[in-house]
Design an enzyme around this catalytic site. Sequence first.
Site, mmCIF file in Angstrom:
data_model
loop_
_atom_site.group_PDB
_atom_site.id
_atom_site.type_symbol
_atom_site.label_atom_id
_atom_site.label_comp_id
_atom_site.label_asym_id
_atom_site.label_seq_id
_atom_site.Cartn_x
_atom_site.Cartn_y
_atom_site.Cartn_z
ATOM 1 C CE LYS A 202 23.657 -7.818 10.368
ATOM 2 N NZ LYS A 202 24.576 -7.847 11.536
ATOM 3 C CG HIS A 209 9.142 -3.021 -1.575
ATOM 4 N ND1 HIS A 209 8.202 -3.078 -0.577
ATOM 5 C CD2 HIS A 209 8.626 -3.733 -2.594
ATOM 6 C CE1 HIS A 209 7.174 -3.798 -0.980
ATOM 7 N NE2 HIS A 209 7.409 -4.202 -2.206
ATOM 8 N NE ARG A 293 -2.733 -6.174 -1.322
ATOM 9 C CZ ARG A 293 -1.714 -6.211 -0.463
ATOM 10 N NH1 ARG A 293 -1.646 -7.189 0.426
ATOM 11 N NH2 ARG A 293 -0.770 -5.297 -0.485
#
Length: 452
Positions: A202, A209, A293
């Site tokens: 979706k 973020h 990382r």
Amino acid sequence: MGFQKILIANRGEIAVRIIRACRNMGIRSVAIYSKEDQNSLHVQLADQRICIGEGPAKNSYLNMDRIITAAMNVEADAIHPGFGFLSENSTFVRKCQENGIAFIGPEADVIDKMGNKAQARKTMMEAGIPVVPGTKEPVYEAEAGRQLAGDIGYPVIIKASSGGGGKGMRVARSEAEFEEQFNLAQRESANAFGDDTMYIEKFVENPRHVEVQIMADTHGAVVALGDRDCSVQRNHQKLIEESPSPAVSEETRQAMSRYAVLAAKTVGYTNAGTIEFIVDPRGGFYFMEMNTRIQVEHGVTEMVTGTDLIIEQIRVAMGEPLSFVQEEVIPRGHAIECRINAEIPEMNFMPSPGVVEHMHLPAGNGVRVDTGLYTGYRIPSEYDSMIAKVIVHAPDRASAIRKMLCALDEMLIMGVKTNLDFQYQIMRHPVFREGRADTGFIEKMMKGNRKV
Ligand code: MV4
């Protein structure tokens, strides 16, 4: 068994950052460099230096065999990959292992597991971690995808399983668009990654973020070190990161941290990692992917938690336990990082390499600058345009913004064009100041939309 010597398989400010950690721990450092980087700061600061090839990264910083050979020749115990280049390349990790060199990062199998985004999504789903509604199994055919997208409900986003950072990603706003968008995304993925495995989610409109930093040792301990909001980005290149995220409640922050620890434990993760979430405008959060990382923005977390993540990475790779337990990690205040790039914002952010004729770096209480710059240094055109990171730490977000404005104002780089003024404008922008910048903020700001 402790390391005597570490080879740093990277360049620029992160190589400098890792050399400092080595020196702090009494470990000798070895720089590798390309012919373009002969005069780079990391080459001058390291205890030893080896030229490994020509400027293009594939002939130097991406050349696995030359890097392994260099490490063998200097009898390095370990390799720190930094970020980018070989940092998430499981083949390189295996080559290190085969030659008895410790890779300072997670195990090859775990990198593979998380690098396969469709598989990672399924793994997280099964562990009970919230993921965006979407497919559980990989999708290879447009027609099968169209059926699944209908069940999910439009708009949907079609993603490459080998992707990340926006490559091989297409939005389909309706069934009429689906086939074309699927084929575009799949073709891009096949070309870029040699893999046509897709998955569908979706599409979350106007997301933020937000990511959680974790550290895991080889004794089973996994600790979360708070979150970072990286919503201010352009073309999937982050510009500003801050911690804590102004977009999430304390309750959500706690829940995200617990899920991040669960995610790491589920895959048997070791070393530094980041669990990336997207947060919808209503505050709902969903696992996106895991970065295996140390990241560019790790300094923001170091400032609020008072830790040294590079030292922790090295300790973990030596088999030592983390130097803190979860209860000892108490984020304090607010940190903001501005990435300084040699580029021209007015010319669509075109890179602007050249010689640094004169410069002045900001400093002072709670101001940190990570950079490989010095007066007279020639910024090569061959690599990334990020030349410095300005990180500030203050008791609260408003004072951190004020401190960043002071730091940017004080900073001077002459000889090349930079985004310093552009960063200053963002710090003054009401939408950023109010903590309301989502992942579309820069695009909207550039269109001159005052409200953003
Ligand atoms: C999304 C999304 C909306 N809905 N997934 C872009 C990079 C990759 N890490 C995930 N990305 C996105 N995935 C769903 N289901 C929007 C983005 C996205 C984005 C995410 C984080 C930061 C910046 C972004 C910019 C554009 C799109």
